[in-house]
Design a protein around this motif. Structure first.
Motif, mmCIF file in Angstrom:
data_model
loop_
_atom_site.group_PDB
_atom_site.id
_atom_site.type_symbol
_atom_site.label_atom_id
_atom_site.label_comp_id
_atom_site.label_asym_id
_atom_site.label_seq_id
_atom_site.Cartn_x
_atom_site.Cartn_y
_atom_site.Cartn_z
ATOM 1 N N GLU A 131 21.181 22.514 72.688
ATOM 2 C CA GLU A 131 22.360 23.052 72.008
ATOM 3 C C GLU A 131 22.901 22.093 70.944
ATOM 4 O O GLU A 131 23.582 22.494 70.006
ATOM 5 C CB GLU A 131 23.453 23.353 73.040
ATOM 6 N N LYS A 132 22.603 20.804 71.081
ATOM 7 C CA LYS A 132 23.122 19.814 70.141
ATOM 8 C C LYS A 132 22.273 19.683 68.879
ATOM 9 O O LYS A 132 22.673 19.005 67.926
ATOM 10 C CB LYS A 132 23.223 18.455 70.836
ATOM 11 N N MET A 133 21.108 20.311 68.858
ATOM 12 C CA MET A 133 20.228 20.194 67.693
ATOM 13 C C MET A 133 20.773 20.990 66.530
ATOM 14 O O MET A 133 21.361 22.064 66.692
ATOM 15 C CB MET A 133 18.815 20.689 68.046
ATOM 16 N N GLY A 134 20.562 20.461 65.328
ATOM 17 C CA GLY A 134 21.054 21.143 64.132
ATOM 18 C C GLY A 134 20.182 22.306 63.727
ATOM 19 O O GLY A 134 19.059 22.461 64.227
ATOM 20 N N ASN A 135 20.670 23.115 62.818
ATOM 21 C CA ASN A 135 19.903 24.252 62.323
ATOM 22 C C ASN A 135 18.870 23.792 61.303
ATOM 23 O O ASN A 135 18.932 22.691 60.771
ATOM 24 C CB ASN A 135 20.836 25.284 61.677
ATOM 25 N N GLY A 136 17.910 24.692 61.026
ATOM 26 C CA GLY A 136 16.914 24.403 60.004
ATOM 27 C C GLY A 136 15.696 23.673 60.553
ATOM 28 O O GLY A 136 15.486 23.572 61.767
ATOM 29 N N LEU A 137 14.895 23.159 59.644
ATOM 30 C CA LEU A 137 13.643 22.503 60.004
ATOM 31 C C LEU A 137 13.893 21.166 60.693
ATOM 32 O O LEU A 137 14.621 20.321 60.181
ATOM 33 C CB LEU A 137 12.784 22.290 58.753
ATOM 34 N N GLN A 138 13.271 21.006 61.854
ATOM 35 C CA GLN A 138 13.408 19.771 62.620
ATOM 36 C C GLN A 138 12.013 19.234 62.959
ATOM 37 O O GLN A 138 11.076 19.996 63.218
ATOM 38 C CB GLN A 138 14.180 20.027 63.923
ATOM 39 N N HIS A 139 11.898 17.908 62.956
ATOM 40 C CA HIS A 139 10.649 17.264 63.348
ATOM 41 C C HIS A 139 10.935 16.483 64.626
ATOM 42 O O HIS A 139 11.581 15.435 64.601
ATOM 43 C CB HIS A 139 10.148 16.335 62.241
ATOM 44 N N ILE A 140 10.457 17.011 65.732
ATOM 45 C CA ILE A 140 10.761 16.454 67.047
ATOM 46 C C ILE A 140 9.576 15.630 67.543
ATOM 47 O O ILE A 140 8.433 16.103 67.528
ATOM 48 C CB ILE A 140 11.069 17.563 68.066
ATOM 49 N N THR A 141 9.839 14.421 67.981
ATOM 50 C CA THR A 141 8.781 13.574 68.528
ATOM 51 C C THR A 141 8.812 13.606 70.054
ATOM 52 O O THR A 141 9.844 13.346 70.674
ATOM 53 C CB THR A 141 8.929 12.116 68.051
ATOM 54 N N LYS A 142 7.685 13.958 70.627
ATOM 55 C CA LYS A 142 7.521 13.957 72.075
ATOM 56 C C LYS A 142 6.374 13.006 72.428
ATOM 57 O O LYS A 142 5.586 12.607 71.573
ATOM 58 C CB LYS A 142 7.206 15.366 72.587
ATOM 59 N N THR A 143 6.275 12.679 73.702
ATOM 60 C CA THR A 143 5.226 11.761 74.139
ATOM 61 C C THR A 143 4.417 12.380 75.265
ATOM 62 O O THR A 143 4.977 12.923 76.217
ATOM 63 C CB THR A 143 5.833 10.428 74.627
ATOM 64 N N ILE A 144 3.093 12.323 75.126
ATOM 65 C CA ILE A 144 2.217 12.735 76.226
ATOM 66 C C ILE A 144 1.713 11.478 76.927
ATOM 67 O O ILE A 144 1.604 10.410 76.316
ATOM 68 C CB ILE A 144 1.028 13.578 75.723
ATOM 69 N N PRO A 175 2.278 9.667 70.833
ATOM 70 C CA PRO A 175 3.325 10.522 70.266
ATOM 71 C C PRO A 175 2.766 11.836 69.723
ATOM 72 O O PRO A 175 1.669 11.880 69.175
ATOM 73 C CB PRO A 175 3.893 9.652 69.138
ATOM 74 N N ILE A 176 3.543 12.889 69.901
ATOM 75 C CA ILE A 176 3.213 14.217 69.384
ATOM 76 C C ILE A 176 4.415 14.714 68.582
ATOM 77 O O ILE A 176 5.555 14.616 69.035
ATOM 78 C CB ILE A 176 2.920 15.210 70.525
ATOM 79 N N THR A 177 4.170 15.235 67.384
ATOM 80 C CA THR A 177 5.241 15.744 66.534
ATOM 81 C C THR A 177 5.292 17.265 66.601
ATOM 82 O O THR A 177 4.261 17.930 66.440
ATOM 83 C CB THR A 177 5.062 15.305 65.070
ATOM 84 N N LEU A 178 6.494 17.782 66.825
ATOM 85 C CA LEU A 178 6.709 19.224 66.870
ATOM 86 C C LEU A 178 7.551 19.630 65.682
ATOM 87 O O LEU A 178 8.671 19.127 65.498
ATOM 88 C CB LEU A 178 7.413 19.631 68.168
ATOM 89 N N ASP A 179 7.027 20.504 64.845
ATOM 90 C CA ASP A 179 7.784 21.035 63.709
ATOM 91 C C ASP A 179 8.352 22.385 64.128
ATOM 92 O O ASP A 179 7.614 23.287 64.525
ATOM 93 C CB ASP A 179 6.858 21.215 62.494
ATOM 94 N N VAL A 180 9.682 22.523 64.019
ATOM 95 C CA VAL A 180 10.319 23.748 64.478
ATOM 96 C C VAL A 180 11.511 24.057 63.575
ATOM 97 O O VAL A 180 12.207 23.148 63.094
ATOM 98 C CB VAL A 180 10.798 23.599 65.947
ATOM 99 N N VAL A 181 11.711 25.339 63.322
ATOM 100 C CA VAL A 181 12.874 25.788 62.551
ATOM 101 C C VAL A 181 13.846 26.406 63.549
ATOM 102 O O VAL A 181 13.584 27.440 64.154
ATOM 103 C CB VAL A 181 12.488 26.819 61.474
ATOM 104 N N ILE A 182 15.024 25.752 63.696
ATOM 105 C CA ILE A 182 16.021 26.209 64.651
ATOM 106 C C ILE A 182 17.047 27.092 63.956
ATOM 107 O O ILE A 182 17.555 26.758 62.876
ATOM 108 C CB ILE A 182 16.736 24.995 65.304
ATOM 109 N N ARG A 183 17.340 28.206 64.592
ATOM 110 C CA ARG A 183 18.316 29.114 63.989
ATOM 111 C C ARG A 183 19.305 29.636 65.020
ATOM 112 O O ARG A 183 19.133 29.405 66.210
ATOM 113 C CB ARG A 183 17.600 30.301 63.330
#
Length: 225
Positions: free
Chosen positions: A192-205, A217-225
């Protein structure tokens, strides 16, 4: 008596039984092969075990890596046989495979405008394919270490609403363990705290290499609306 009654019922219902069968085994195992060995072929024989002539009209396979060859439009009289060849191309393949081929046949006496009933006879090849080093490098282009590689380290999740969740799979190749492949699920939920629009999220496997923990590291590109 019962068999005769059953045959009469089938004829009255307009039902015919399949009259072409594979001679011998309809499925063959070719064991373990290497991708660089190239195309593998196996031949089968089919026989008209019915009482009427049939025509071989079409063939298809379960995958584009497999082809089927036989004498198209051949007419098989009762008792006649014909050869069918299945060819499997292992290029770019790896692991266990099961590929089938199907021959379609109809009555040889029926006219085309009558749309004769189609029947099918099937055969298959199965085995295990050892992927070449070149193909593995293409399938797992991202090197984590010398002996550990991943298929991808960036994923496009598209549009996601707040509270939405998606799970994706990262495939890890362990070159030092007979090219063992490991499937690691990664779940992402829009905070809920993430901003709108294109976000580049870094996760770790996290996986293991020679008993030691290994993080990547794994990068997730997501557009939040």
């Amino acid at each position: 008596m019962l068999a005769n009654l059953l045959s009469i019922c089938l004829l009255l219902a307009g039902v015919t039984t399949d009259s072409v069968a594979v001679v011998g085994a309809s499925e063959v195992s070719i064991g373990t092969i290497k991708e660089e060995q190239g195309k593998q072929e196996r031949s089968f024989w089919i026989r008209n075990v019915g009482d009427d002539a049939v025509r071989l009209v079409q063939g298809y396979t379960s995958c584009g890596c497999t082809t089927i060859a036989f004498e198209r439009d051949a007419v098989l009289q009762p008792g006649d046989s014909s050869q069918v060849t299945l060819s499997f191309n292992p290029a770019g393949k790896g692991g266990e495979f099961y590929e089938s081929g199907t021959v379609v046949y109809t009555s040889a006496t029926a006219k085309a405008e009558e749309k004769p009933k189609r029947h099918f006879v099937q055969m298959a090849m199965e085995g295990n394919c050892i992927t070449s080093a070149e193909t593995l490098m293409k399938q797992f282009p991202i090197a984590v270490t010398k002996d550990t590689r991943v298929s991808r380290n960036r994923f496009d999740l598209g549009y996601m609403n707040r509270g939405a969740e998606k799970t994706l799979n990262v495939v890890v190749l362990h070159c030092d363990e007979n090219n063992r492949q490991e499937l690691l699920p990664l779940t992402f939920k829009v905070d809920e705290k993430m901003g709108n629009g294109l976000q580049h999220i870094t996760k770790t496997i996290e996986t293991k290499e020679k008993g030691k923990k290994l993080k990547s590291p794994i990068t997730l590109d997501v557009v939040i609306r």
